[in-house]
Design a protein around this motif. Structure first.
Motif, PDB file in Angstrom:
ATOM      1  N   GLN A  90     175.278  79.197 130.921  1.00  0.00           N
ATOM      2  CA  GLN A  90     176.876  79.348 130.180  1.00  0.00           C
ATOM      3  C   GLN A  90     177.761  79.455 131.144  1.00  0.00           C
ATOM      4  N   CYS A  91     178.405  79.073 130.659  1.00  0.00           N
ATOM      5  CA  CYS A  91     179.912  79.240 131.318  1.00  0.00           C
ATOM      6  C   CYS A  91     180.898  80.317 130.599  1.00  0.00           C
ATOM      7  N   THR A  92     181.901  80.830 131.223  1.00  0.00           N
ATOM      8  CA  THR A  92     183.195  81.677 130.610  1.00  0.00           C
ATOM      9  C   THR A  92     183.258  81.456 129.237  1.00  0.00           C
ATOM     10  N   ASN A  93     182.975  80.427 128.359  1.00  0.00           N
ATOM     11  CA  ASN A  93     183.768  80.431 127.129  1.00  0.00           C
ATOM     12  C   ASN A  93     182.793  80.161 126.298  1.00  0.00           C
ATOM     13  N   ASN A 131     183.385  71.017 129.740  1.00  0.00           N
ATOM     14  CA  ASN A 131     183.725  70.452 127.838  1.00  0.00           C
ATOM     15  C   ASN A 131     185.357  71.325 128.366  1.00  0.00           C
ATOM     16  N   CYS A 132     185.105  72.632 129.189  1.00  0.00           N
ATOM     17  CA  CYS A 132     186.705  73.207 128.654  1.00  0.00           C
ATOM     18  C   CYS A 132     187.311  73.136 129.503  1.00  0.00           C
ATOM     19  N   ARG A 133     186.609  73.055 131.108  1.00  0.00           N
ATOM     20  CA  ARG A 133     187.663  72.795 133.013  1.00  0.00           C
ATOM     21  C   ARG A 133     187.433  73.911 133.142  1.00  0.00           C
ATOM     22  N   CYS A 134     187.095  75.031 132.535  1.00  0.00           N
ATOM     23  CA  CYS A 134     186.973  76.664 133.809  1.00  0.00           C
ATOM     24  C   CYS A 134     186.176  76.105 135.002  1.00  0.00           C
ATOM     25  N   GLU A 135     185.888  76.905 136.179  1.00  0.00           N
ATOM     26  CA  GLU A 135     185.429  77.642 136.427  1.00  0.00           C
ATOM     27  C   GLU A 135     183.873  77.609 136.992  1.00  0.00           C
ATOM     28  N   ILE A 136     182.571  77.224 137.235  1.00  0.00           N
ATOM     29  CA  ILE A 136     181.925  77.366 137.469  1.00  0.00           C
ATOM     30  C   ILE A 136     181.019  77.143 138.678  1.00  0.00           C
ATOM     31  N   ASN A 137     180.871  78.781 138.692  1.00  0.00           N
ATOM     32  CA  ASN A 137     179.630  78.904 140.144  1.00  0.00           C
ATOM     33  C   ASN A 137     178.314  80.032 139.718  1.00  0.00           C
ATOM     34  N   LYS A 138     177.672  79.703 140.864  1.00  0.00           N
ATOM     35  CA  LYS A 138     176.706  80.785 140.560  1.00  0.00           C
ATOM     36  C   LYS A 138     176.536  82.619 140.090  1.00  0.00           C
ATOM     37  N   ASN A 139     178.336  82.690 140.257  1.00  0.00           N
ATOM     38  CA  ASN A 139     178.335  84.238 139.638  1.00  0.00           C
ATOM     39  C   ASN A 139     179.016  84.294 138.604  1.00  0.00           C
ATOM     40  N   ASN A 140     179.565  83.781 137.948  1.00  0.00           N
ATOM     41  CA  ASN A 140     180.350  83.868 137.124  1.00  0.00           C
ATOM     42  C   ASN A 140     180.134  82.618 136.024  1.00  0.00           C
ATOM     43  N   CYS A 141     178.673  82.112 135.797  1.00  0.00           N
ATOM     44  CA  CYS A 141     177.837  81.212 135.117  1.00  0.00           C
ATOM     45  C   CYS A 141     176.674  82.306 135.195  1.00  0.00           C
ATOM     46  N   ILE A 142     176.361  82.868 133.732  1.00  0.00           N
ATOM     47  CA  ILE A 142     174.653  83.478 133.374  1.00  0.00           C
ATOM     48  C   ILE A 142     173.592  82.462 132.581  1.00  0.00           C
ATOM     49  N   ARG A 143     172.676  82.944 132.014  1.00  0.00           N
ATOM     50  CA  ARG A 143     171.499  82.293 131.396  1.00  0.00           C
ATOM     51  C   ARG A 143     171.617  83.047 130.389  1.00  0.00           C
ATOM     52  N   ALA A 170     173.482  73.683 145.426  1.00  0.00           N
ATOM     53  CA  ALA A 170     174.846  74.247 145.156  1.00  0.00           C
ATOM     54  C   ALA A 170     174.487  75.772 145.104  1.00  0.00           C
ATOM     55  N   LEU A 171     173.542  75.757 145.963  1.00  0.00           N
ATOM     56  CA  LEU A 171     173.727  77.586 147.188  1.00  0.00           C
ATOM     57  C   LEU A 171     174.885  77.409 147.823  1.00  0.00           C
ATOM     58  N   LYS A 172     175.725  78.228 147.764  1.00  0.00           N
ATOM     59  CA  LYS A 172     176.497  78.824 149.319  1.00  0.00           C
ATOM     60  C   LYS A 172     176.091  78.757 150.701  1.00  0.00           C
ATOM     61  N   THR A 173     174.435  79.232 151.035  1.00  0.00           N
ATOM     62  CA  THR A 173     173.834  79.102 151.956  1.00  0.00           C
ATOM     63  C   THR A 173     172.699  78.822 151.898  1.00  0.00           C
ATOM     64  N   ILE A 174     172.276  77.827 153.012  1.00  0.00           N
ATOM     65  CA  ILE A 174     170.601  77.730 152.948  1.00  0.00           C
ATOM     66  C   ILE A 174     169.632  78.537 153.186  1.00  0.00           C
ATOM     67  N   SER A 175     168.416  78.788 152.919  1.00  0.00           N
ATOM     68  CA  SER A 175     167.836  80.424 153.921  1.00  0.00           C
ATOM     69  C   SER A 175     166.808  79.409 154.091  1.00  0.00           C
ATOM     70  N   LEU A 209     176.151  69.372 138.494  1.00  0.00           N
ATOM     71  CA  LEU A 209     177.689  69.431 139.101  1.00  0.00           C
ATOM     72  C   LEU A 209     177.914  70.617 140.418  1.00  0.00           C
ATOM     73  N   LEU A 210     176.966  71.268 140.579  1.00  0.00           N
ATOM     74  CA  LEU A 210     177.981  72.585 142.010  1.00  0.00           C
ATOM     75  C   LEU A 210     177.402  70.841 143.326  1.00  0.00           C
ATOM     76  N   ALA A 211     176.206  70.231 142.603  1.00  0.00           N
ATOM     77  CA  ALA A 211     176.483  70.152 143.831  1.00  0.00           C
ATOM     78  C   ALA A 211     177.531  68.566 143.980  1.00  0.00           C
ATOM     79  N   ASP A 212     177.469  68.035 143.044  1.00  0.00           N
ATOM     80  CA  ASP A 212     178.370  67.110 143.174  1.00  0.00           C
ATOM     81  C   ASP A 212     180.258  67.877 144.406  1.00  0.00           C
ATOM     82  N   SER A 213     180.561  68.906 143.269  1.00  0.00           N
ATOM     83  CA  SER A 213     181.567  69.537 143.631  1.00  0.00           C
ATOM     84  C   SER A 213     181.517  69.971 144.810  1.00  0.00           C
ATOM     85  N   ARG A 214     180.096  70.091 145.693  1.00  0.00           N
ATOM     86  CA  ARG A 214     180.297  70.591 146.686  1.00  0.00           C
ATOM     87  C   ARG A 214     180.450  69.192 148.037  1.00  0.00           C
ATOM     88  N   ILE A 215     179.301  68.082 147.579  1.00  0.00           N
ATOM     89  CA  ILE A 215     180.269  67.030 148.523  1.00  0.00           C
ATOM     90  C   ILE A 215     181.441  66.112 148.187  1.00  0.00           C
TER      91      ILE A 215
END
Length: 349
Positions: free
Chosen positions: A67-70, A97-109, A334-339, A82-88
């Protein structure tokens, strides 16, 4: 019809035929509802809950929900896409829905949504039975009478495929067991070839482990952009040492026939091993492969590649990163770095 009374006023009199015609315009009597109103209410409640708990992108009920922050919901596949498209595209990923920023840090399960969605009923697409969603996978694998099945004599050449409920009748009448060994030799040879390919991979790995010079490095692929007019995404590791030389790994996104990687549905990646040292006097021949890093999330089927590096040919050329499917590629993007872990084997003649 209308008559006039003694005072000259008109009086409306309706004949019997007129009454019958007027009665024909009355609505028919309502039928008695035979269905259970409580069951209908439950069905409507299930539909409403499915509309509330569904993913905002694919409109399906999520197994893993972010879920996003909203509070807007996304399934894991759509969230990573969505994260992959934004990276490309080199853009900021936003909630649909609300166009707020989403990433691995601010979105939780959202575990409550996952548990609620798992209890909602669904229909098996094979046998049409309705059951809770969390039981569907086990039902389709082990219990469904229409689940796809193959004959027990597949190894000797039977190509029958059909529903499980017809498997017993087929095996009882299958002609393969009654054939002679000479007649089924072709099927056995094909089966042996597949077994030999798997055994060859294990033998190659064990043979490489016996080499004198072996090294491995835990690395991180970081995203960069080219300097072209239309920038392209690529990944590269920091330099690392192996066998007295400096190396680096570079990875790119495969576009296929499309020039724009954002328009590719089934995405994949390729990587190359590059020799960065310039003081190479004699060619060096290596076997190499990449695995998931200690803290990585990469799922792949490892493949061993081989190349002879020299001062005139310092790059191995791009080889496929053997990810299990395109969903894994979106997860990596979608990740910042690939290990990853790179294992190198030097062939000493």
């Amino acid at each position: 019809m209308a008559d006039t009374d003694g005072e000259g006023s008109q009086v409306l009199r309706v004949s019997c035929d007129d009454k019958e015609n007027m009665a024909s315009y009355e609505p028919c009597q309502k039928k008695v509802k035979l269905s259970d109103p409580s069951a209908d209410y439950c069905n409507r409640l299930e539909d409403r809950l499915s509309g509330i708990l569904c993913c905002a992108v694919c409109l399906d009920l999520p197994q893993t929900c972010y879920q996003c922050t909203n509070g807007h919901l996304m399934c894991a596949a759509c969230f990573n896409h969505l994260l992959a498209d934004s990276r490309i595209k080199d853009e900021t990923a936003t909630c649909p829905n609300c166009r707020c920023e989403i990433n691995k840090n601010n979105c939780i399960r959202n575990l409550a949504v996952e548990k609620a969605a798992s209890e909602l009923p669904t229909e098996c697409h094979l046998c049409s039975v309705r059951l809770p969603r969390h039981l569907l996978s086990n039902h389709q694998r082990h219990l469904c009478p229409e689940r796809p099945s193959t004959c027990r004599y597949t190894r000797i050449g039977c190509r029958w495929k059909g529903p499980f409920q017809a498997l017993g009748d087929h095996e009882a009448g299958c002609v393969l067991p009654s054939k002679s060994g000479l007649e089924i030799m072709d099927a056995l040879e094909a089966y042996d070839m597949r077994q030999m390919e798997e055994a060859k991979l294990y033998k190659t790995v064990f043979s490489l482990l016996s080499f004198e010079k072996i090294t491995f490095n835990d690395l991180q692929l970081k995203p960069y952009r080219t300097d072209d007019f239309v920038t392209q995404l690529y990944y590269e590791t920091c330099r690392f040492s192996a066998f007295g030389y400096q190396w680096a790994i570079r990875a790119t996104l495969n576009c296929g026939e499309s020039k724009n990687p954002a328009h590719v549905v089934r995405r994949s990646m390729s990587y190359q091993l590059s020799l960065k040292s310039t003081s190479l006097s004699t060619p060096i021949r290596l076997h190499y492969l990449v695995l998931k890093g200690p803290y990585g999330e990469m799922k792949l089927n490892p493949v061993i590649y081989e190349h002879e590096f020299s001062s005139t040919e310092p790059d191995s050329g791009y080889r496929e990163l053997p990810l299990i499917d395109s969903t894994e590629c979106n997860k990596l993007l979608a990740l910042k770095t690939i290990s990853l872990r790179a294992i190198l084997f030097q062939v000493v003649s």
